[in-house]
Write an enzyme that holds these catalytic residues in place. Structure first.
Site, PDB file in Angstrom:
ATOM      1  N   LYS A  26     -16.777 -60.607  -7.191  1.00  0.00           N
ATOM      2  CA  LYS A  26     -16.506 -61.899  -6.552  1.00  0.00           C
ATOM      3  C   LYS A  26     -16.281 -61.739  -5.051  1.00  0.00           C
ATOM      4  O   LYS A  26     -16.854 -62.471  -4.246  1.00  0.00           O
ATOM      5  CB  LYS A  26     -15.272 -62.524  -7.231  1.00  0.00           C
ATOM      6  N   ARG A 128      -0.727 -73.038  -1.213  1.00  0.00           N
ATOM      7  CA  ARG A 128      -0.749 -71.623  -0.804  1.00  0.00           C
ATOM      8  C   ARG A 128      -0.668 -71.469   0.724  1.00  0.00           C
ATOM      9  O   ARG A 128      -1.168 -72.309   1.462  1.00  0.00           O
ATOM     10  CB  ARG A 128      -2.017 -70.943  -1.367  1.00  0.00           C
ATOM     11  N   SER A 173      -4.133 -58.190   4.682  1.00  0.00           N
ATOM     12  CA  SER A 173      -4.846 -59.173   3.865  1.00  0.00           C
ATOM     13  C   SER A 173      -6.324 -59.117   4.203  1.00  0.00           C
ATOM     14  O   SER A 173      -6.715 -59.302   5.359  1.00  0.00           O
ATOM     15  CB  SER A 173      -4.318 -60.587   4.139  1.00  0.00           C
ATOM     16  N   ASP A 322      -4.950 -57.631  -7.728  1.00  0.00           N
ATOM     17  CA  ASP A 322      -5.458 -58.649  -8.655  1.00  0.00           C
ATOM     18  C   ASP A 322      -5.398 -58.192 -10.110  1.00  0.00           C
ATOM     19  O   ASP A 322      -5.529 -59.006 -11.031  1.00  0.00           O
ATOM     20  CB  ASP A 322      -6.906 -59.025  -8.302  1.00  0.00           C
TER      21      ASP A 322
HETATM   22  C1  S3P Z   1      -9.589 -60.967  -1.644  1.00  0.00           C
HETATM   23  C2  S3P Z   1      -8.510 -60.318  -1.089  1.00  0.00           C
HETATM   24  C3  S3P Z   1      -7.229 -60.128  -1.766  1.00  0.00           C
HETATM   25  C4  S3P Z   1      -7.304 -60.519  -3.243  1.00  0.00           C
HETATM   26  C5  S3P Z   1      -8.099 -61.771  -3.472  1.00  0.00           C
HETATM   27  C6  S3P Z   1      -9.516 -61.584  -2.984  1.00  0.00           C
HETATM   28  C7  S3P Z   1     -10.842 -61.016  -0.881  1.00  0.00           C
HETATM   29  O1  S3P Z   1      -6.243 -60.891  -1.119  1.00  0.00           O
HETATM   30  O2  S3P Z   1      -6.007 -60.618  -3.803  1.00  0.00           O
HETATM   31  O3  S3P Z   1      -8.138 -62.098  -4.843  1.00  0.00           O
HETATM   32  O4  S3P Z   1     -11.926 -61.214  -1.478  1.00  0.00           O
HETATM   33  O5  S3P Z   1     -10.787 -60.838   0.337  1.00  0.00           O
HETATM   34  P1  S3P Z   1      -5.631 -60.488   0.323  1.00  0.00           P
HETATM   35  O6  S3P Z   1      -6.256 -61.383   1.330  1.00  0.00           O
HETATM   36  O7  S3P Z   1      -4.163 -60.713   0.178  1.00  0.00           O
HETATM   37  O8  S3P Z   1      -5.978 -59.054   0.593  1.00  0.00           O
END
Ligand code: S3P
Length: 438
Positions: A26, A128, A173, A322
Site C-alpha cells: 500500500k 487525526r 514520520s 502497523d
Molecule cells: C505510512 C507511514 C507510517 C505508517 C502508515 C503508512 C506511509 O506512518 O504507520 O500506515 O505509507 O508513509 P508514519 O507517517 O507515522 O511513519
C-alpha cells in the site's frame, strides 16, 4: 456505516499451508501513483494495491489533472503524468476517505500546485493530527488554514511559490517526510530534512529511481529541485503489512507451513520478521532481488512454541508500527510477558490501537494491560468466544480474526467492512491457505 460480521465456527480451524502471494504494498502504491503523476509520460503501476486507500489517492490525483486508467482484473494502473509543476488547481474538494497517508502526502503535492486545494476525509481522519505535516509545509511557503489552527482537516492549502528550507522534523514520520519531499521537488532551492528516527524510506528510494536529485546520509536527506522525473514501470512487491496477518496466523495455528512469495522486504518494514524469530517462530527469509531499489523475496513460517519479548525503541518500533496490533495477538499465544513500549503513535492511527486491541483482547480472555505508550500482554491465553469491536480499524479487525483462528468458540468482529481499505482479499487468501478453495 455498513457493518459486516465475521464469524468463525468451532472447532479448531485447519492449518495454513502452501504458497501464496499477497497484493501489492500500500505504501509503495501510494507513492508510485504520486510520483508517476509528476513524471513526464506514461507510467505503469503493476501489482498495485487496489484497496480503498490507494483508490482514494488515484482519484485525488485525477482531480489534480493526472490521467489514470485502472485494469482492476490485472491489478494494473496506468498514469499519464503531467510533469513536475504540471498538476492544476482541483475543481472539487479532495476527499481522502479513511487514508491518513493519502491526506498527509497529497498536502505535499498540493503545496506545489498554484491555486487553492481543499482536503477532507471521513470522520476518523478528521480526528487525526495534521499539524505535523502542515507546520513544515508552512515553513516552505504554503499557506494552510484548517480546524484547530491547522491540526485537523478539512484543510485549505494555497500552493506555489515554495522555497527549499532546512527542516528538523519533530517526529519520525514517513508520511510527513514524503509530503516535504514532494513539495521540495517544486521549491526554488534545496530542501534538507533531518528525522529524529528512521521511518520507512520508500519515497527516497523511489524518487531516486525516477531521477530526483536526492542524497541520503543516515537520517539527513537533501533534495535539489528537480525539473523532470522519468516515467517508470513500478512492479510493486507484496505488502508485508498485509502478509503479517497470514504470517502470524501460520505461527499460531498448529501444523501450519506457509510461504509468501514476492514480498516487499525493505529493512525499514521488516521488524515483524525479527520479532517473530526472537519469539521463537520458525521463520525463513530469502531475499530474491531488488526492483527500483526495493528488496523483495520469500518468507516461510511454521507453527511453533513462542515466548514473550520486549519490543521498543526508536530503531525497532517504526519498522513494525502497523503490525503491532497483530503482534499483540502473537504475544497472547506466547509463553510469558510481552512488553510493547515507545509506540505512542498507535494512539493516533485509524483508531487508538492500544485501547482497541487491549479492550478486544481482554474480551477474548487475554491478560492484556494498556500502557500510555504501548501494552503489556501475558500469555499463553486460551481465547474464548466473544464479540469484539474493531471500531472501523482494518488492522484491528484482521488481528481479531487471526485471534479467532485459535478460539474454540465463535469470535465475531464488528467493523469488518474497514478491511477493504487495505486488504479486501484477506478472507479469500486465508481460505486458500486453509485449503477451503481450489
Ligand atoms: C505510512 C507511514 C507510517 C505508517 C502508515 C503508512 C506511509 O506512518 O504507520 O500506515 O505509507 O508513509 P508514519 O507517517 O507515522 O511513519
Amino acid at each position: 456505516m455498513s457493518i459486516r460480521r465475521l464469524w468463525r465456527s468451532s472447532p479448531a480451524p485447519s492449518p495454513l499451508r502452501g504458497t501464496l502471494e499477497v497484493p501489492g504494498d500500500k505504501s509503495i502504491t501510494h507513492r508510485a501513483l504520486m510520483i508517476s503523476s509528476l513524471a513526464s509520460g506514461r507510467s505503469l503501476v503493476a501489482n498495485a494495491n487496489l484497496g480503498e486507500d490507494c483508490r482514494a489517492t488515484a482519484s485525488l490525483l485525477e482531480l489534480l489533472g493526472a490521467a489514470i486508467t485502472s485494469d482492476e482484473a490485472n491489478y494494473q494502473v496506468e498514469v499519464e503524468g503531467r510533469g513536475v509543476g504540471g498538476l492544476r488547481e482541483p475543481e472539487h474538494v479532495l476527499d481522502a476517505g479513511n487514508s491518513g497517508t493519502t491526506m498527509r502526502t497529497i498536502l505535499g503535492l498540493c503545496a506545489g500546485v498554484e491555486g487553492l486545494s481543499v482536503v477532507t476525509g471521513d470522520a476518523t481522519l478528521l480526528r487525526r493530527p495534521m499539524l505535523r505535516v502542515v507546520a513544515p509545509l508552512r515553513q516552505m511557503g504554503a499557506r494552510i488554514e484548517g480546524r484547530a489552527f491547522g491540526d485537523r482537516a478539512p484543510l485549505a492549502i494555497r500552493g506555489g511559490d515554495l522555497s527549499g528550507v532546512d527542516l528538523r522534523l519533530p517526529i519520525a514520520s514517513a508520511q510527513v517526510k514524503t509530503a516535504v519531499l514532494l513539495a521540495g521537488l517544486h521549491a526554488t532551492g534545496p530542501t534538507t530534512l533531518i528525522e529524529p528516527g528512521a521511518s520507512r524510506d520508500h519515497t527516497e528510494r523511489m524518487l531516486a529511481a525516477a531521477g530526483a536529485r536526492l542524497r541520503v546520509e543516515s537520517n539527513r536527506i537533501r533534495l535539489e529541485p528537480t525539473p523532470a522525473l522519468s516515467a517508470m514501470t513500478w512492479d510493486v512487491p507484496g505488502d508485508i503489512s498485509s502478509a503479517a496477518f497470514l504470517l502470524v496466523a501460520a505461527a499460531i495455528v498448529d501444523g501450519s507451513d506457509l510461504t509468501i512469495t514476492n514480498l516487499g522486504l525493505n529493512p525499514s518494514r521488516t521488524g515483524l520478521l525479527d520479532v517473530m524469530s526472537r519469539m521463537g517462530a520458525e521463520i525463513d527469509v530469502r531475499v530474491a532481488g531488488k526492483r527500483f531499489d526495493e528488496p523483495f523475496g520469500d518468507v516461510s513460517v511454521r507453527g511453533s512454541e513462542l515466548t514473550g519479548t520486549t519490543i521498543e525503541g526508536a530503531e525497532e518500533i517504526p519498522t513494525l508500527i502497523d503490525e503491532l496490533p497483530v503482534v499483540a495477538v502473537l504475544a497472547s499465544c506466547a509463553e510469558g510477558e510481552t512488553l510493547i513500549r515507545n509506540a505512542q503513535e498507535l494512539r493516533v492511527k485509524e483508531s487508538d490501537r492500544i485501547d482497541v486491541m487491549c479492550t478486544g483482547l481482554r474480551e477474548l480472555g487475554v491478560d492484556c494491560s494498556p500502557e500510555p505508550d504501548g501494552m503489556r500482554i501475558r500469555g499463553p491465553s486460551v481465547f474464548k468466544g466473544a464479540e469484539v469491536d474493531a471500531r472501523g480499524d482494518h488492522r484491528a479487525a484482521m488481528s481479531f480474526a487471526v485471534a479467532g483462528l485459535r478460539s474454540e468458540e465463535p469470535v465475531v468482529v464488528k467493523g469488518w467492512s474497514s478491511v477493504s481499505t487495505s486488504f479486501p482479499e484477506f478472507l479469500d487468501l486465508l481460505g486458500r491457505a486453509q485449503g477451503r478453495y481450489g
